[in-house]
Design an enzyme around this catalytic site. Structure first.
Site, PDB file in Angstrom:
ATOM      1  N   LYS A 164       1.611   1.748  -2.312  1.00 24.35           N
ATOM      2  CA  LYS A 164       2.596   1.388  -1.295  1.00 24.35           C
ATOM      3  C   LYS A 164       3.597   0.417  -1.921  1.00 24.35           C
ATOM      4  CE  LYS A 164       2.306   0.395   3.675  1.00 24.35           C
ATOM      5  NZ  LYS A 164       1.468  -0.224   4.715  1.00 24.35           N
ATOM      6  N   ILE A 165       4.851   0.727  -1.745  1.00 23.78           N
ATOM      7  CA  ILE A 165       5.914  -0.007  -2.456  1.00 23.78           C
ATOM      8  C   ILE A 165       6.996  -0.400  -1.444  1.00 23.78           C
ATOM      9  CG2 ILE A 165       7.696   0.244  -4.247  1.00 23.78           C
ATOM     10  CD1 ILE A 165       5.910   2.337  -5.560  1.00 23.78           C
TER      11      ILE A 165
END
Ligand code: G3P
Length: 219
Positions: free
Chosen positions: A84-85
């Site tokens: 997750k960015i």
């Protein structure tokens, strides 16, 4: 439509997984803090309970740091963990690199259709628009889902739209109508989506009548 659980509480995950309809789990630094547990330990446990995509978030703010953390998480954690960015320019660049390395990503903290489109162009597997937090500002978060789904139809984008920051069951119903690919929601909303007073009342009536059938020796 995929149903993800938005929590790092393994008891909640076990409970909803036992229903047989859990497709994945999303975590974030705040949910990890709430769990009170070690980040990698709890994500590994979650990944052992649910075999769908489990989002683990990077915390570096620069591209090189995000890539380094993403690669390290993929190395240390089970294969169903995805990275997750945050939706920042640095995050886009990291998404591009991790996608090229065949690593699935979830670009988070998306608050506009333009951000979603840019994350898709970077190759994100999922984009996460935050509906409830937009509602909190006095705007309509569901409008964003509609805008994104319309753009997706124009361009044939394959990135999945993961509606996040879900606050009540009608958010989920509206996302279904608009064709959002995935929703991530707290356990409370899974319960609300499954609960109906007429189901309870009907079941109660059937069980009372069945007890009489049994008492008459006719079961
Ligand atoms: O996964 C992140 C997102 O779902 C956050 O939700 O309730 O903190 O706005 P909320």
């Amino acid at each position: 439509m995929e149903f993800f659980l938005d929590t790092a509480d393994v008891d909640e995950i076990r409970e909803i997984a036992s229903w047989g309809i859990l497709d994945g789990v999303t975590t974030n630094p705040s949910l990890i803090k709430k769990s009170g547990r070690d980040f990698k330990t709890v994500v590994a446990e979650i990944a052992s309970i649910c075999d769908g995509p489990i989002s683990a978030e990077v915390t570096a703010m620069d591209t090189a740091g995000m890539i380094e953390q993403g690669l390290a998480l993929k190395e240390a954690l089970p294969p169903n963990v995805i990275i997750k960015i945050p939706c920042t320019p640095e995050g886009l660049a990291a998404t591009k690199v991790l996608t090229a390395a065949n690593i699935d990503t979830n670009v988070t903290l998306v608050f506009s259709a333009s951000q979603a489109l840019m994350a898709a162009k970077a190759g994100a597997t999922y984009v996460s628009p935050f509906i409830g937090r937009i509602d909190d500002t006095g705007s309509d978060g569901l409008t964003l889902i509609s805008e994104i789904m319309t753009a997706w139809e124009h361009y044939g984008i394959t990135t999945k739209v993961l509606a996040a920051s879900i606050r009540h069951p009608t958010h989920v119903l509206a996302c279904m109508q608009m064709g959002a690919h995935t929703v991530t929601m707290p356990a409370k909303i899974f319960h609300q989506l499954m609960s109906h007073p007429l189901t309870d009342k009907g079941l109660d009536g059937f069980m009372k009548d069945w007890a009489e059938v049994e008492a008459a020796g006719k079961a």
